[in-house]
Design a protein around this motif. Structure first.
Motif, PDB file in Angstrom:
ATOM      1  N   ARG A   1     -64.669  62.368 -52.054  1.00 30.11           N
ATOM      2  CA  ARG A   1     -63.588  61.544 -51.516  1.00 30.11           C
ATOM      3  C   ARG A   1     -64.040  60.187 -50.996  1.00 30.11           C
ATOM      4  O   ARG A   1     -63.217  59.362 -50.585  1.00 30.11           O
TER       5      ARG A   1
ATOM      6  N   GLU B   1     -63.657  57.910 -45.827  1.00 26.18           N
ATOM      7  CA  GLU B   1     -62.277  58.041 -45.376  1.00 26.18           C
ATOM      8  C   GLU B   1     -62.184  57.721 -43.886  1.00 26.18           C
ATOM      9  O   GLU B   1     -62.950  58.252 -43.087  1.00 26.18           O
TER      10      GLU B   1
ATOM     11  N   LYS C   1     -54.569  54.320 -55.434  1.00 25.34           N
ATOM     12  CA  LYS C   1     -55.368  54.076 -54.249  1.00 25.34           C
ATOM     13  C   LYS C   1     -55.261  52.610 -53.855  1.00 25.34           C
ATOM     14  O   LYS C   1     -55.040  51.740 -54.693  1.00 25.34           O
TER      15      LYS C   1
ATOM     16  N   THR D   1     -64.370  53.805 -53.452  1.00 21.64           N
ATOM     17  CA  THR D   1     -65.296  54.930 -53.514  1.00 21.64           C
ATOM     18  C   THR D   1     -66.722  54.504 -53.852  1.00 21.64           C
ATOM     19  O   THR D   1     -67.635  55.318 -53.793  1.00 21.64           O
TER      20      THR D   1
END
Lengths: 115, 112
Positions: free
Chosen positions: A41, A44, B2, B104
């Motif tokens: 992920r 975050e 996203k 990411t």
């Protein structure tokens, strides 16, 4: 300046146990952020504070997670009870207010493994 | 979709070449853009920030911002093996407070 300080650097615990992560921001910074990073992920945002007040906790995964900032130099992130899926690196970051001062400085992270 | 998207890579370039890293973002109101470098097992560290359209150069690094196309890129000239790391793009989307959204990351390997 010592930078953002986090403790512990590594934590191994068993499922169901309480975990408390600690952060000391850079002196004078008025924003503090808690992040979680996993391979799947990425990074975050969990919660952030401004002048010790929680501003946005929408990233906190569930009620098992809680964060506090009792004063300008200390914050905690607590997981109770912990689960294996909480295994990740938890970063604390701090910054100053203002557009050109908003650079976030990260602590070294706490590597959490829940067995 | 996203808020911030990056190609995960891995991106491999030979030593001395130019490495090009790209990032797109979804919110047209975004005004602040950042590139962080993260070595394996370490925390992210800021290498560039950019606020206006165009190029911003700092040593071997150049950040490029195009708000109309909603992308920001990072060029690394004369790539060195020490540049091998994951590069994270971050955007202050809401422009209130200092909340960032991170991509990411793109893994870069510079081959000696």
């Amino acid at each position: 300046d010592a930078g953002v300080i986090q403790s512990p650097r590594h934590e191994v615990t068993e499922m169901g146990q309480e975990v408390t992560l600690r952060c000391k921001p850079i002196s004078g910074h008025d924003y503090l952020f808690w992040y979680r990073q996993t391979m799947m992920r990425g990074l975050e945002l969990l919660i952030y504070f401004n002048n010790n007040v929680p501003i946005d906790d929408s990233g906190m995964p569930e009620d098992r997670f809680s964060a506090k900032m009792p004063n300008a130099s200390f914050s905690t992130l607590k997981i109770q009870p912990s689960e294996p899926r909480d295994s990740a690196v938890y970063f604390c970051a701090s910054s100053l207010a203002g557009r050109t001062q908003e650079t976030q400085y990260f602590g070294p992270g706490t590597r959490l493994l829940v067995l | 979709q996203k808020e911030v998207e990056q190609n995960s890579g891995p991106l491999s370039v030979p030593e001395g070449a130019i490495a090009s890293l790209n990032c797109t973002y979804s919110d047209r109101g975004s005004q602040s853009f950042f590139w962080y470098r993260q070595y394996s097992g370490k925390s992210p560290e800021l290498i560039m920030s950019i606020y206006s359209n165009g190029d911003k150069e700092d040593g071997r690094f150049t950040a490029q911002l195009n708000k109309a196309s909603q992308y920001v890129s990072l060029l690394i000239r004369d790539s060195q093996p020490s540049d091998s790391a994951t590069y994270l793009c971050a955007v202050n989307i809401r422009n209130t407070g200092n909340q960032f959204y991170f991509g990411t990351g793109t893994s870069l390997t510079v081959i000696p």
